[in-house]
Design a protein around this motif. Structure first.
Motif, PDB file in Angstrom:
ATOM      1  N   TRP A 171      -6.874   7.637   6.664  1.00 14.84           N
ATOM      2  CA  TRP A 171      -6.439   6.507   7.478  1.00 14.84           C
ATOM      3  C   TRP A 171      -4.985   6.682   7.915  1.00 14.84           C
ATOM      4  CZ3 TRP A 171      -9.369   1.668   7.800  1.00 14.84           C
ATOM      5  CH2 TRP A 171     -10.638   1.759   7.220  1.00 14.84           C
ATOM      6  N   GLY A 172      -4.278   7.621   7.285  1.00 11.30           N
ATOM      7  CA  GLY A 172      -2.904   7.898   7.670  1.00 11.30           C
ATOM      8  C   GLY A 172      -1.854   7.090   6.932  1.00 11.30           C
ATOM      9  N   HIS A 173      -2.272   6.161   6.057  1.00 11.80           N
ATOM     10  CA  HIS A 173      -1.315   5.334   5.309  1.00 11.80           C
ATOM     11  C   HIS A 173      -2.050   4.548   4.237  1.00 11.80           C
ATOM     12  CE1 HIS A 173      -2.515   1.335   6.913  1.00 11.80           C
ATOM     13  NE2 HIS A 173      -2.977   2.070   7.896  1.00 11.80           N
ATOM     14  N   GLY A 174      -1.315   4.182   3.206  1.00 12.81           N
ATOM     15  CA  GLY A 174      -1.844   3.245   2.225  1.00 12.81           C
ATOM     16  C   GLY A 174      -1.727   1.832   2.774  1.00 12.81           C
ATOM     17  N   PHE A 175      -2.625   0.961   2.369  1.00 18.54           N
ATOM     18  CA  PHE A 175      -2.642  -0.409   2.877  1.00 18.54           C
ATOM     19  C   PHE A 175      -1.661  -1.293   2.112  1.00 18.54           C
ATOM     20  CE2 PHE A 175      -6.963  -1.006   5.138  1.00 18.54           C
ATOM     21  CZ  PHE A 175      -6.887   0.259   5.692  1.00 18.54           C
ATOM     22  N   SER A 176      -1.042  -2.220   2.817  1.00 17.31           N
ATOM     23  CA  SER A 176      -0.219  -3.256   2.194  1.00 17.31           C
ATOM     24  C   SER A 176      -1.151  -4.344   1.646  1.00 17.31           C
ATOM     25  CB  SER A 176       0.736  -3.861   3.227  1.00 17.31           C
ATOM     26  OG  SER A 176      -0.021  -4.585   4.197  1.00 17.31           O
ATOM     27  N   GLU A 177      -0.572  -5.297   0.921  1.00 15.01           N
ATOM     28  CA  GLU A 177      -1.383  -6.412   0.430  1.00 15.01           C
ATOM     29  C   GLU A 177      -1.996  -7.189   1.590  1.00 15.01           C
ATOM     30  OE1 GLU A 177       0.410  -8.947  -2.505  1.00 15.01           O
ATOM     31  OE2 GLU A 177       1.041  -7.250  -3.731  1.00 15.01           O
ATOM     32  N   SER A 178      -1.211  -7.451   2.643  1.00 19.47           N
ATOM     33  CA  SER A 178      -1.748  -8.227   3.770  1.00 19.47           C
ATOM     34  C   SER A 178      -2.813  -7.435   4.528  1.00 19.47           C
ATOM     35  CB  SER A 178      -0.627  -8.681   4.707  1.00 19.47           C
ATOM     36  OG  SER A 178       0.016  -7.579   5.294  1.00 19.47           O
ATOM     37  N   GLU A 179      -2.636  -6.127   4.664  1.00 19.08           N
ATOM     38  CA  GLU A 179      -3.665  -5.303   5.313  1.00 19.08           C
ATOM     39  C   GLU A 179      -4.949  -5.296   4.499  1.00 19.08           C
ATOM     40  OE1 GLU A 179      -1.203  -1.866   7.719  1.00 19.08           O
ATOM     41  OE2 GLU A 179      -1.190  -1.798   5.527  1.00 19.08           O
ATOM     42  N   THR A 180      -4.817  -5.290   3.177  1.00 21.13           N
ATOM     43  CA  THR A 180      -5.999  -5.327   2.305  1.00 21.13           C
ATOM     44  C   THR A 180      -6.723  -6.661   2.442  1.00 21.13           C
ATOM     45  OG1 THR A 180      -4.971  -3.790   0.745  1.00 21.13           O
ATOM     46  CG2 THR A 180      -6.809  -5.122  -0.085  1.00 21.13           C
ATOM     47  N   ARG A 181      -5.979  -7.766   2.474  1.00 25.04           N
ATOM     48  CA  ARG A 181      -6.610  -9.080   2.655  1.00 25.04           C
ATOM     49  C   ARG A 181      -7.344  -9.137   4.002  1.00 25.04           C
ATOM     50  NH1 ARG A 181      -4.966 -11.835  -1.641  1.00 25.04           N
ATOM     51  NH2 ARG A 181      -2.859 -11.540  -2.390  1.00 25.04           N
ATOM     52  N   GLU A 182      -6.733  -8.596   5.034  1.00 26.31           N
ATOM     53  CA  GLU A 182      -7.357  -8.561   6.362  1.00 26.31           C
ATOM     54  C   GLU A 182      -8.610  -7.686   6.335  1.00 26.31           C
ATOM     55  OE1 GLU A 182      -8.131  -9.588  10.152  1.00 26.31           O
ATOM     56  OE2 GLU A 182      -6.593 -10.494   8.868  1.00 26.31           O
TER      57      GLU A 182
ATOM     58  N   ASN B 239     -32.795   4.674  13.220  1.00 24.37           N
ATOM     59  CA  ASN B 239     -33.478   5.957  13.410  1.00 24.37           C
ATOM     60  C   ASN B 239     -32.555   7.129  13.104  1.00 24.37           C
ATOM     61  OD1 ASN B 239     -36.022   4.981  14.302  1.00 24.37           O
ATOM     62  ND2 ASN B 239     -35.051   4.417  16.229  1.00 24.37           N
ATOM     63  N   LYS B 240     -31.242   6.856  13.174  1.00 22.61           N
ATOM     64  CA  LYS B 240     -30.237   7.873  12.896  1.00 22.61           C
ATOM     65  C   LYS B 240     -29.059   7.186  12.230  1.00 22.61           C
ATOM     66  CE  LYS B 240     -27.334   9.783  16.101  1.00 22.61           C
ATOM     67  NZ  LYS B 240     -26.889  10.662  17.193  1.00 22.61           N
ATOM     68  N   VAL B 241     -28.405   7.887  11.316  1.00 26.94           N
ATOM     69  CA  VAL B 241     -27.225   7.375  10.626  1.00 26.94           C
ATOM     70  C   VAL B 241     -26.124   8.416  10.765  1.00 26.94           C
ATOM     71  CG1 VAL B 241     -26.284   6.644   8.391  1.00 26.94           C
ATOM     72  CG2 VAL B 241     -28.647   6.088   8.976  1.00 26.94           C
ATOM     73  N   ILE B 242     -24.903   7.931  11.022  1.00 26.83           N
ATOM     74  CA  ILE B 242     -23.777   8.851  11.176  1.00 26.83           C
ATOM     75  C   ILE B 242     -22.699   8.593  10.123  1.00 26.83           C
ATOM     76  CG2 ILE B 242     -24.180   8.990  13.674  1.00 26.83           C
ATOM     77  CD1 ILE B 242     -21.386   7.440  13.887  1.00 26.83           C
ATOM     78  N   ALA B 243     -21.791   9.550  10.006  1.00 28.80           N
ATOM     79  CA  ALA B 243     -20.565   9.388   9.221  1.00 28.80           C
ATOM     80  C   ALA B 243     -19.443  10.037  10.023  1.00 28.80           C
ATOM     81  CB  ALA B 243     -20.694  10.043   7.852  1.00 28.80           C
ATOM     82  N   GLU B 244     -18.322   9.338  10.123  1.00 26.15           N
ATOM     83  CA  GLU B 244     -17.140   9.863  10.801  1.00 26.15           C
ATOM     84  C   GLU B 244     -16.220  10.439   9.737  1.00 26.15           C
ATOM     85  OE1 GLU B 244     -15.260   6.623  12.810  1.00 26.15           O
ATOM     86  OE2 GLU B 244     -17.025   6.152  13.997  1.00 26.15           O
ATOM     87  N   ILE B 245     -15.912  11.744   9.839  1.00 26.10           N
ATOM     88  CA  ILE B 245     -15.115  12.400   8.795  1.00 26.10           C
ATOM     89  C   ILE B 245     -14.066  13.290   9.443  1.00 26.10           C
ATOM     90  CG2 ILE B 245     -15.168  13.910   6.772  1.00 26.10           C
ATOM     91  CD1 ILE B 245     -18.122  13.092   6.406  1.00 26.10           C
ATOM     92  N   ARG B 246     -12.834  13.172   8.964  1.00 26.11           N
ATOM     93  CA  ARG B 246     -11.770  14.047   9.450  1.00 26.11           C
ATOM     94  C   ARG B 246     -12.082  15.485   9.029  1.00 26.11           C
ATOM     95  NH1 ARG B 246      -6.435  11.130   9.398  1.00 26.11           N
ATOM     96  NH2 ARG B 246      -5.627  13.067  10.239  1.00 26.11           N
TER      97      ARG B 246
ATOM     98  N   ASN C   3      -4.131   2.889  14.715  1.00 33.38           N
ATOM     99  CA  ASN C   3      -2.683   2.645  14.662  1.00 33.38           C
ATOM    100  C   ASN C   3      -1.929   3.488  15.686  1.00 33.38           C
ATOM    101  OD1 ASN C   3      -2.662   0.616  12.789  1.00 33.38           O
ATOM    102  ND2 ASN C   3      -1.981   1.878  11.095  1.00 33.38           N
ATOM    103  N   ASN C   4      -2.463   3.563  16.891  1.00 32.83           N
ATOM    104  CA  ASN C   4      -1.867   4.325  18.000  1.00 32.83           C
ATOM    105  C   ASN C   4      -1.768   5.819  17.730  1.00 32.83           C
ATOM    106  OD1 ASN C   4      -1.443   2.058  19.709  1.00 32.83           O
ATOM    107  ND2 ASN C   4       0.300   1.489  18.427  1.00 32.83           N
ATOM    108  N   GLU C   5      -2.559   6.308  16.814  1.00 27.45           N
ATOM    109  CA  GLU C   5      -2.568   7.735  16.508  1.00 27.45           C
ATOM    110  C   GLU C   5      -3.949   8.307  16.849  1.00 27.45           C
ATOM    111  OE1 GLU C   5      -2.067  10.720  12.688  1.00 27.45           O
ATOM    112  OE2 GLU C   5      -1.248   8.693  12.538  1.00 27.45           O
ATOM    113  N   ASN C   6      -3.966   9.449  17.548  1.00 26.21           N
ATOM    114  CA  ASN C   6      -5.218  10.142  17.848  1.00 26.21           C
ATOM    115  C   ASN C   6      -5.623  10.972  16.637  1.00 26.21           C
ATOM    116  OD1 ASN C   6      -5.298   9.133  20.449  1.00 26.21           O
ATOM    117  ND2 ASN C   6      -4.255  10.889  21.319  1.00 26.21           N
ATOM    118  N   MET C   7      -6.816  10.719  16.121  1.00 22.95           N
ATOM    119  CA  MET C   7      -7.307  11.409  14.932  1.00 22.95           C
ATOM    120  C   MET C   7      -8.654  12.053  15.230  1.00 22.95           C
ATOM    121  SD  MET C   7      -6.583   8.578  12.002  1.00 22.95           S
ATOM    122  CE  MET C   7      -4.950   8.131  11.474  1.00 22.95           C
ATOM    123  N   LEU C   8      -8.700  13.380  15.144  1.00 21.74           N
ATOM    124  CA  LEU C   8      -9.956  14.088  15.337  1.00 21.74           C
ATOM    125  C   LEU C   8     -10.904  13.758  14.188  1.00 21.74           C
ATOM    126  CD1 LEU C   8     -11.647  16.191  16.906  1.00 21.74           C
ATOM    127  CD2 LEU C   8     -10.611  17.941  15.447  1.00 21.74           C
ATOM    128  N   HIS C   9     -12.138  13.438  14.523  1.00 21.91           N
ATOM    129  CA  HIS C   9     -13.181  13.180  13.529  1.00 21.91           C
ATOM    130  C   HIS C   9     -14.416  13.995  13.888  1.00 21.91           C
ATOM    131  CE1 HIS C   9     -10.791   9.705  12.368  1.00 21.91           C
ATOM    132  NE2 HIS C   9     -11.628   9.482  11.360  1.00 21.91           N
TER     133      HIS C   9
END
Length: 181
Positions: free
Chosen positions: A41-52, A130-137, A163-169
């Motif tokens: 995810w590129g960062h650890g979550f804060s308490e408020s991010e975890t609540r959200e 009919n199909k299941v996916i997983a998004e993985i870096r 978070n405004n970052e392009n992440m290949l998956h």
């Protein structure tokens, strides 16, 4: 003393899956704040991010009937992580996906693979996917191996913006006909 009945959404050989609730905050936060666990995810979550994050999952339970579940070991009842089916969106198209975030004390125990297989079966049998996916870096070798042990194969890749970052998956998938029960 009255016994409280817990409604498990999914049950596997060693694991129980139930909806996350507010009382789970500390356990969930301890995982989501750990950058080693959720580095993708590129960062650890804060308490408020975890609540959200918890709030978003509760909304998904109402709208979709599923999302990340709070997963415990049957034997010890210890919380091991968050695993579940969820709706993923890639290039404007919606898919049934599966995702997993395990406490690092439980890495290497086979729980991620067991939980992923249980969620794949839930997606096929209950959600009627009919199909299941997983998004993985691509660099997340451990998660890639979990998906492969569950019978998933790479079908493509995409750029996810978080978070405004392009992440290949990588997009891993499995069809109903090819699932491993």
């Amino acid at each position: 003393m009255q016994k409280i009945e817990i409604e498990y959404k999914i049950v596997s050989e060693r694991l129980n899956f139930r909806e996350i609730n507010e009382e789970d905050f500390n356990a969930v936060y301890n995982i989501l704040k750990d950058e080693e666990i959720i580095y993708a995810w590129g960062h650890g979550f804060s308490e408020s991010e975890t609540r959200e994050w918890i709030k978003k999952n509760k909304v998904r339970y109402k709208s979709d009937r599923y999302s990340y579940f709070f997963v415990t070991e049957k034997k010890s009842r210890n919380f091991i992580g968050l695993i579940g089916p969820l709706i993923e969106e890639i290039d404007g198209k919606k898919y049934i996906g599966v995702a997993y975030i395990l406490d690092k004390k439980y890495w290497g125990c086979g729980y991620a693979t067991e939980g992923l297989k249980a969620c794949i079966n839930y997606a096929f049998d209950t959600i009627k996917a009919n199909k299941v996916i997983a998004e993985i870096r691509p660099e997340n070798i451990k998660s890639r191996k979990v998906a492969e042990r569950a019978g998933m194969k790479i079908e493509g890749e995409f750029i996810k913006v978080y978070n405004n970052e392009n992440m290949l998956h990588l997009i891993y998938s499995i069809s109903k006909e090819n699932r491993n029960k």
